[in-house]
Design a protein around this motif. Structure first.
Motif: not given
Length: 64
Positions: A25-31, A34-37, A41-42, A44-54
């Motif tokens: 995962s590209a997330h910075a867990f546990p820091r 969640r990362d909404l990309h 604000d991570h 209070y934000g309500t909209r998330a978009v998918p990210m693709r990593r290789t």
């Protein structure tokens, strides 16, 4: 960019024919939980978009 990730030991039993899956995962867990990309604000934000990593390559060491 080459990176080495050292994972903590885990204990599980894999039966013959079963698969072990490693999810990266590209997330910075546990820091950050969640990362909404988005620019929202991570916490209070309500909209998330998918990210693709290789992942170009991986080496898995397993005890015998």
């Amino acid at each position: 960019l080459d990176s080495v990730v050292h994972l903590a030991p885990l204990s599980t039993h894999i039966h013959e024919g079963e698969e072990l899956t490693l999810m990266i995962s590209a997330h910075a867990f546990p820091r950050y939980a969640r990362d909404l990309h988005t620019d929202e604000d991570h916490l209070y934000g309500t909209r998330a978009v998918p990210m693709r990593r290789t992942v170009r390559g991986i080496e898995l060491e397993m005890p015998v």
